[in-house]
Structures are given as C-alpha cells and as structure tokens.
Design a protein around this motif. Structure first.
Motif, PDB file in Angstrom:
ATOM      1  N   LYS A 176      -9.527  67.551 -26.254  1.00 45.12           N
ATOM      2  CA  LYS A 176     -10.108  67.102 -25.075  1.00 45.12           C
ATOM      3  C   LYS A 176      -8.660  67.511 -23.942  1.00 45.12           C
ATOM      4  CE  LYS A 176     -13.317  63.590 -26.535  1.00 45.12           C
ATOM      5  NZ  LYS A 176     -13.760  62.163 -25.985  1.00 45.12           N
ATOM      6  N   ASN A 177      -9.391  68.232 -22.763  1.00 51.16           N
ATOM      7  CA  ASN A 177      -8.658  68.385 -21.658  1.00 51.16           C
ATOM      8  C   ASN A 177      -7.337  69.229 -21.668  1.00 51.16           C
ATOM      9  OD1 ASN A 177      -8.658  68.028 -18.757  1.00 51.16           O
ATOM     10  ND2 ASN A 177      -7.107  66.225 -18.843  1.00 51.16           N
ATOM     11  N   VAL A 178      -7.403  70.105 -22.858  1.00 52.78           N
ATOM     12  CA  VAL A 178      -6.181  70.862 -23.075  1.00 52.78           C
ATOM     13  C   VAL A 178      -6.374  72.606 -22.759  1.00 52.78           C
ATOM     14  CG1 VAL A 178      -4.817  72.040 -24.774  1.00 52.78           C
ATOM     15  CG2 VAL A 178      -5.339  69.895 -24.730  1.00 52.78           C
TER      16      VAL A 178
ATOM     17  N   ALA B  49       0.087  74.405 -21.309  1.00 51.17           N
ATOM     18  CA  ALA B  49       0.090  74.300 -22.659  1.00 51.17           C
ATOM     19  C   ALA B  49       0.085  75.766 -23.370  1.00 51.17           C
ATOM     20  CB  ALA B  49      -1.560  73.964 -22.910  1.00 51.17           C
ATOM     21  N   CYS B  50       0.962  76.010 -24.111  1.00 51.74           N
ATOM     22  CA  CYS B  50       1.720  77.525 -24.365  1.00 51.74           C
ATOM     23  C   CYS B  50       1.306  77.479 -25.845  1.00 51.74           C
ATOM     24  CB  CYS B  50       2.824  77.619 -23.621  1.00 51.74           C
ATOM     25  SG  CYS B  50       3.249  77.364 -22.118  1.00 51.74           S
ATOM     26  N   THR B  51       1.093  78.803 -26.442  1.00 51.95           N
ATOM     27  CA  THR B  51       1.165  79.103 -27.835  1.00 51.95           C
ATOM     28  C   THR B  51       2.553  79.718 -28.059  1.00 51.95           C
ATOM     29  OG1 THR B  51       0.266  81.296 -27.289  1.00 51.95           O
ATOM     30  CG2 THR B  51      -1.253  79.578 -28.079  1.00 51.95           C
ATOM     31  N   PHE B  52       2.641  79.843 -29.102  1.00 53.56           N
ATOM     32  CA  PHE B  52       4.368  80.366 -29.510  1.00 53.56           C
ATOM     33  C   PHE B  52       4.104  81.425 -30.637  1.00 53.56           C
ATOM     34  CE2 PHE B  52       8.480  79.795 -31.524  1.00 53.56           C
ATOM     35  CZ  PHE B  52       9.129  80.430 -30.499  1.00 53.56           C
ATOM     36  N   LEU B  53       3.876  82.507 -30.530  1.00 51.87           N
ATOM     37  CA  LEU B  53       3.523  83.702 -31.513  1.00 51.87           C
ATOM     38  C   LEU B  53       4.230  84.802 -31.255  1.00 51.87           C
ATOM     39  CD1 LEU B  53       2.210  83.731 -34.082  1.00 51.87           C
ATOM     40  CD2 LEU B  53       0.049  84.642 -33.162  1.00 51.87           C
TER      41      LEU B  53
ATOM     42  N   LYS C  65      -3.898  63.906 -20.799  1.00 50.07           N
ATOM     43  CA  LYS C  65      -4.223  63.570 -19.524  1.00 50.07           C
ATOM     44  C   LYS C  65      -3.719  64.331 -18.638  1.00 50.07           C
ATOM     45  CE  LYS C  65      -4.320  58.527 -20.377  1.00 50.07           C
ATOM     46  NZ  LYS C  65      -3.763  57.005 -20.055  1.00 50.07           N
ATOM     47  N   SER C  66      -4.110  64.525 -17.430  1.00 50.02           N
ATOM     48  CA  SER C  66      -3.435  65.692 -16.671  1.00 50.02           C
ATOM     49  C   SER C  66      -3.599  65.414 -15.142  1.00 50.02           C
ATOM     50  CB  SER C  66      -4.300  67.004 -16.941  1.00 50.02           C
ATOM     51  OG  SER C  66      -5.671  66.979 -16.452  1.00 50.02           O
ATOM     52  N   ARG C  67      -2.777  66.069 -14.383  1.00 51.65           N
ATOM     53  CA  ARG C  67      -2.832  65.929 -12.835  1.00 51.65           C
ATOM     54  C   ARG C  67      -3.069  67.542 -12.577  1.00 51.65           C
ATOM     55  NH1 ARG C  67       1.686  63.663 -12.067  1.00 51.65           N
ATOM     56  NH2 ARG C  67       0.871  61.703 -12.181  1.00 51.65           N
TER      57      ARG C  67
ATOM     58  N   LYS D   8      -3.967  71.030 -12.693  1.00 44.72           N
ATOM     59  CA  LYS D   8      -3.847  72.059 -13.721  1.00 44.72           C
ATOM     60  C   LYS D   8      -2.607  71.869 -15.024  1.00 44.72           C
ATOM     61  CE  LYS D   8      -6.208  75.805 -11.406  1.00 44.72           C
ATOM     62  NZ  LYS D   8      -6.045  77.099 -11.136  1.00 44.72           N
ATOM     63  N   LYS D   9      -1.989  70.583 -14.785  1.00 50.50           N
ATOM     64  CA  LYS D   9      -1.082  70.272 -15.699  1.00 50.50           C
ATOM     65  C   LYS D   9      -1.189  69.112 -16.432  1.00 50.50           C
ATOM     66  CE  LYS D   9       2.859  72.618 -13.120  1.00 50.50           C
ATOM     67  NZ  LYS D   9       4.133  72.393 -12.538  1.00 50.50           N
ATOM     68  N   ILE D  10      -0.824  69.394 -17.582  1.00 48.76           N
ATOM     69  CA  ILE D  10      -0.954  68.049 -18.602  1.00 48.76           C
ATOM     70  C   ILE D  10       0.422  67.178 -18.287  1.00 48.76           C
ATOM     71  CG2 ILE D  10      -0.750  67.236 -21.065  1.00 48.76           C
ATOM     72  CD1 ILE D  10      -1.764  70.065 -21.796  1.00 48.76           C
ATOM     73  N   THR D  11       0.112  65.859 -18.399  1.00 47.51           N
ATOM     74  CA  THR D  11       1.407  64.766 -18.052  1.00 47.51           C
ATOM     75  C   THR D  11       1.518  64.120 -19.147  1.00 47.51           C
ATOM     76  OG1 THR D  11      -0.523  63.296 -17.192  1.00 47.51           O
ATOM     77  CG2 THR D  11       0.756  64.794 -15.713  1.00 47.51           C
ATOM     78  N   SER D  12       0.475  63.936 -20.155  1.00 48.36           N
ATOM     79  CA  SER D  12       0.679  63.303 -21.407  1.00 48.36           C
ATOM     80  C   SER D  12      -0.199  63.438 -22.207  1.00 48.36           C
ATOM     81  CB  SER D  12       0.684  61.549 -21.099  1.00 48.36           C
ATOM     82  OG  SER D  12      -0.437  61.331 -20.796  1.00 48.36           O
ATOM     83  N   VAL D  13      -0.067  63.258 -23.579  1.00 49.69           N
ATOM     84  CA  VAL D  13      -1.251  63.388 -24.864  1.00 49.69           C
ATOM     85  C   VAL D  13      -1.440  62.290 -25.445  1.00 49.69           C
ATOM     86  CG1 VAL D  13      -0.692  65.816 -25.053  1.00 49.69           C
ATOM     87  CG2 VAL D  13       0.530  64.378 -26.312  1.00 49.69           C
ATOM     88  N   ILE D  14      -2.541  62.175 -25.894  1.00 49.75           N
ATOM     89  CA  ILE D  14      -2.943  61.118 -26.931  1.00 49.75           C
ATOM     90  C   ILE D  14      -3.157  61.420 -28.305  1.00 49.75           C
ATOM     91  CG2 ILE D  14      -4.563  59.094 -26.884  1.00 49.75           C
ATOM     92  CD1 ILE D  14      -3.288  58.924 -24.112  1.00 49.75           C
ATOM     93  N   LEU D  15      -2.561  60.787 -29.021  1.00 53.18           N
ATOM     94  CA  LEU D  15      -2.747  60.839 -30.453  1.00 53.18           C
ATOM     95  C   LEU D  15      -3.527  60.198 -31.183  1.00 53.18           C
ATOM     96  CD1 LEU D  15       1.180  60.781 -31.511  1.00 53.18           C
ATOM     97  CD2 LEU D  15      -0.133  62.644 -30.269  1.00 53.18           C
ATOM     98  N   LYS D  16      -4.008  60.566 -32.336  1.00 44.49           N
ATOM     99  CA  LYS D  16      -5.282  59.999 -33.006  1.00 44.49           C
ATOM    100  C   LYS D  16      -4.654  58.365 -33.397  1.00 44.49           C
ATOM    101  CE  LYS D  16      -8.259  60.434 -37.107  1.00 44.49           C
ATOM    102  NZ  LYS D  16      -8.522  61.200 -38.087  1.00 44.49           N
ATOM    103  N   SER D  17      -3.587  58.038 -33.632  1.00 45.66           N
ATOM    104  CA  SER D  17      -3.227  56.831 -33.904  1.00 45.66           C
ATOM    105  C   SER D  17      -3.116  56.053 -32.767  1.00 45.66           C
ATOM    106  CB  SER D  17      -1.447  56.774 -34.364  1.00 45.66           C
ATOM    107  OG  SER D  17      -0.666  57.486 -33.207  1.00 45.66           O
ATOM    108  N   GLY D  18      -3.538  56.532 -31.317  1.00 43.61           N
ATOM    109  CA  GLY D  18      -3.540  55.678 -30.265  1.00 43.61           C
ATOM    110  C   GLY D  18      -2.048  55.963 -29.407  1.00 43.61           C
ATOM    111  N   LYS D  19      -0.939  56.646 -29.948  1.00 39.49           N
ATOM    112  CA  LYS D  19       0.174  56.632 -29.372  1.00 39.49           C
ATOM    113  C   LYS D  19       0.082  57.611 -28.114  1.00 39.49           C
ATOM    114  CE  LYS D  19       3.506  56.436 -33.281  1.00 39.49           C
ATOM    115  NZ  LYS D  19       4.199  57.143 -33.934  1.00 39.49           N
ATOM    116  N   GLU D  20       0.758  57.161 -27.010  1.00 35.78           N
ATOM    117  CA  GLU D  20       0.680  58.141 -25.929  1.00 35.78           C
ATOM    118  C   GLU D  20       2.163  58.924 -25.666  1.00 35.78           C
ATOM    119  OE1 GLU D  20      -0.551  58.500 -21.128  1.00 35.78           O
ATOM    120  OE2 GLU D  20      -0.928  56.670 -22.393  1.00 35.78           O
ATOM    121  N   LEU D  21       2.197  60.162 -25.535  1.00 36.64           N
ATOM    122  CA  LEU D  21       3.579  60.739 -25.409  1.00 36.64           C
ATOM    123  C   LEU D  21       3.659  61.525 -24.071  1.00 36.64           C
ATOM    124  CD1 LEU D  21       3.839  62.589 -28.812  1.00 36.64           C
ATOM    125  CD2 LEU D  21       4.734  60.320 -28.368  1.00 36.64           C
ATOM    126  N   LYS D  22       4.656  61.142 -23.360  1.00 35.75           N
ATOM    127  CA  LYS D  22       4.625  61.975 -21.981  1.00 35.75           C
ATOM    128  C   LYS D  22       4.990  63.476 -22.192  1.00 35.75           C
ATOM    129  CE  LYS D  22       4.451  58.284 -19.160  1.00 35.75           C
ATOM    130  NZ  LYS D  22       3.524  58.161 -18.519  1.00 35.75           N
TER     131      LYS D  22
END
Length: 420
Positions: free
Chosen positions: A114-116, A122-126, A211-213, A215-229
C-alpha cells in the motif's frame, strides 16, 4: 542476411559477436531501450558505492562496434514483433529481419504494498539508470530500506551502506541469500556483513505499506508491526522474465520464453531467444527454471548467434553458478544448493571464516558452497559440469581435488579419451 537482436546486455552482445564471427557480411542491428552501449550489469553496485566509474563499466569501446559493423541503436524500445512480415517495430520505425533474437532480459518484481506505487523515493535496482537515480538521491543523512536479501538486494545494501546513515534489509525468507546459501552458511555470512557493513536485517518479514508526506515515503510498516523510518525504499525482491513481446507475437511462453535447450530456437524457426527472458532446463535435476545469471546469458547468446548464422554450436547444459563478494568475503556457489531428498547427501568442512559444503547425488558432485575457500572452485565446477563419477576417487576431495586423485584408468580416459 539481416539479423536483429532485441536487447544489448550479456546475451545480446554475445549473440551479435558470435554472428559476426560466423557471418562476415550480414547486417547486424541491436535494439536496446536503454540509453547506453553494452555495459556490465554486475558492476552497478560498484558504481553506486564509487568503486568504479561509468566509463569503466562499458564492455567494449564505441569504435569496436564500428569496426565489427554491429549497429547498436540506443533508446530503441521495441513495441511489436510481426512474425508474418518478419519485422520489429520501434515507434514508427520498422526493422526487417531474416533472423531475430530476443534478449529482453528481466524486469523487477514489485510485490503488492500500500502507498508505494509512484512515490519518488521508491526505486528499483537492476540497471545503470536506476543506479544513477539512487546515487543522486542518497547521502549521509539517508535512512534506506531495502526489500529483498537476494543477490540484487544484498548488493544494493552493500553499495548504500557506503553512503547512507543507515540501511535496513527486509527479507521474507528466514535467511539471507536464500537462492545461493544453505541455512548454516547464511548465518555466518549474515553475522559477517552485520559487523562489517552495519546493515540491520529483518528476516521472515515483509513490507505491507508505506507512510508518506506528499510524493515521498517517510516510513514503512512491516507485517510484524515494526515501523522503519525510510528516506529511500529499494525494491529488490527479485526479477521476472521480460516476455511481453514474445507473448504478443504468439511465441510459446511459460514463465519465460520457451526455447530449444540446445539451439535456443523458439517456437518460430526464425526467432531465437537467450538470457534472463528464457526458461532453461537445469542439467543437474532436469527441471525447467529461469537461471538469471550473467554467465548463462553469455553462453545462450553465443549459441543463438551461431545457430542464426548457420553455425553448429549447441548448448551443453545450464546450471546455476555464482561468484560474489561482500565486504571482502568471497562466496562461490554452484549447482543444487538446496537439493532435498534421500538421494542427496552433503559434507561440510568449516574452519574459522572458511566454509566448504559439497552436495552429492550418489557418486556425483551436484553442488557446492565455498566461503573464503574458492581455490578449488574451478575443479569442483568441472566435476559438476562433466558429471564425473567420483567412485574412483582416491584421497580427500575437500583438500586437494585433482585429476590425479583418480585411479590410473580414469586418468587415462580423461586425458586421452580412452581406457587403459
């Protein structure tokens, strides 16, 4: 003869070069959607961390293509293959072919989150273009999150660790590098990289939303519930074969483009395919797989080029082989690393930072994992590729594997092609 090749990476360049070796006068046109001449894809992580310059990544000098009359057209995205007219379309431009090779490579796999989508950090690396974007955006204040601890994700994380404030790697599997390491060796490699690279891992977990502000992501939520800046999110879960053109053209596709495993010919006699966009048959277990590796792409491209030009070269067999390093830790793997079943066995030898694991099927070596122990990798690979029967082996295969460890009759057969 008019030859057209779609894609200018490992397979595409190898195909063009082999055609020119066997056909000195044919017209060779290589169409690539990238803006660059053929370059080393494996080098993009070294470019990211500043270990190599862009000019050092190119596989050939521009003059090489002129001398060998290989016309490489950059920024040329093929939109259609017309098998009836034997043409390919790039915008309004049409290129006729007598023989065509699809070397379209692979594309990043983006898991549902969601919201990515469409977020600018948000970038790929290929490829080189994505590496340039990341390098431009990353700095000493960047908190990077990498999704995926496979080969692509791990090299992205290594490059970012040289630049960023912090790097978190999120991986759904319970271990890093799951496609090339077994559980035991993965633990050791993880511990080493954490110490040397200051990378934090979140295994058995995945990103569900951001989570975003604006057009930029500010943090991500993991399935475990952790939130990473998160100031930069790298999407490196994996790749999928680029098959859209082949599917639209009506070629046989099943995950990847289906080809003759010996000649690389597709279901159309005038069209070949090579590299990451194809399905290979693993010579060690007979399974159909996408073996997305540089060396495999080069071999397939060369075979396709030979066949297109009327040559007789055929592919002996495909199998996985990797040689990679992380912070000075050298890892070499080959074959069936995660083989399961009663017919498989393994032997492990570990001493300090050195780790060797050999995987056997009856009396044949079918895989290995070597960490800081790569001195015999070539011999082990040869034993796997030649499917050598080890029943005549004398001595310790871990210590000094060599032809001279076999009994005299076996040595004579290997050296002279005949028994004594």
């Amino acid at each position: 003869m008019k030859y057209v090749i779609i894609g200018a990476s490992a397979a595409g360049l190898a195909c063009a070069e082999q055609i020119r070796k066997e056909d000195k006068s044919g017209e060779i046109t290589v169409l690539t959607k990238e803006e660059y001449l053929p370059y080393s894809r494996p080098s993009i992580s070294y470019y990211l961390k500043g270990a190599v310059k862009e000019k050092e990544m190119y596989l050939r000098k521009p003059s090489y293509y002129a001398v060998n009359r290989i016309d490489i057209i950059t920024g040329a995205k093929v939109t259609e293959i017309d098998r009836t007219e034997k043409t390919v379309k790039v915008g309004r431009k049409v290129y006729p072919y007598d023989k065509l090779c699809i070397c379209a490579g692979s594309k990043p796999f983006i898991p549902p989150m969601k919201n990515v989508s469409s977020k600018e950090n948000a970038c790929t690396f290929l490829d080189l273009a994505s590496s340039k974007v990341i390098k431009e955006k990353a700095n000493g204040n960047t908190r990077a999150v990498v999704i995926g601890a496979g080969l692509i994700g791990m090299k992205a994380a290594e490059g970012l660790s040289k630049i960023c404030k912090s790097v978190d790697v999120v991986e759904l599997s319970p271990r890093i590098l799951p496609s090339i390491l077994d559980a035991k060796s993965a633990k050791g490699v993880k511990r080493y990289i954490e110490e040397k690279g200051h990378i934090k891992y979140h295994l058995g977990d995945t990103v569900t939303e951001a989570k975003s502000r604006g057009k930029k992501i500010t943090s991500v939520i993991l399935k475990s519930g952790k939130e990473l800046k998160c100031d930069m999110l790298i999407l490196a879960v994996g790749v999928r074969p680029e098959t859209e053109l082949a599917e639209k053209a009506g070629l046989e596709v099943d995950r990847g483009i289906i080809v003759n495993s010996k000649t690389m010919q597709t279901s159309d006699e005038n069209i070949y395919a090579a590299g990451d966009c194809t399905v290979s048959i693993d010579m060690l277990d007979g399974r159909k797989k996408v073996i997305a590796l540089w060396v495999n792409a080069v071999q397939q491209g060369s075979i396709a080029g030979s066949q297109m030009a009327g040559g007789e070269q055929t592919l002996g067999g495909a199998y996985s082989v990797n040689a990679i390093d992380f912070y000075g830790l050298r890892i070499c793997t080959c074959g069936l690393i995660n083989a399961e079943g009663e017919r498989y066995s393994d032997k492990v030898l570990q001493s300090g930072d050195s780790y060797k694991r050999l995987i056997f099927e009856d009396n044949h070596l079918v895989g290995f994992v070597l960490i800081n122990a790569s001195e015999n990798a070539g011999i082990y690979t040869s034993l796997i590729e030649n499917q050598t029967d080890l029943s005549g082996l004398e001595g310790d295969i871990f210590e000094t594997p060599s032809l001279f460890l076999f009994e005299k009759s076996v040595r004579a057969q290997r050296l002279k092609g005949e028994a004594v």
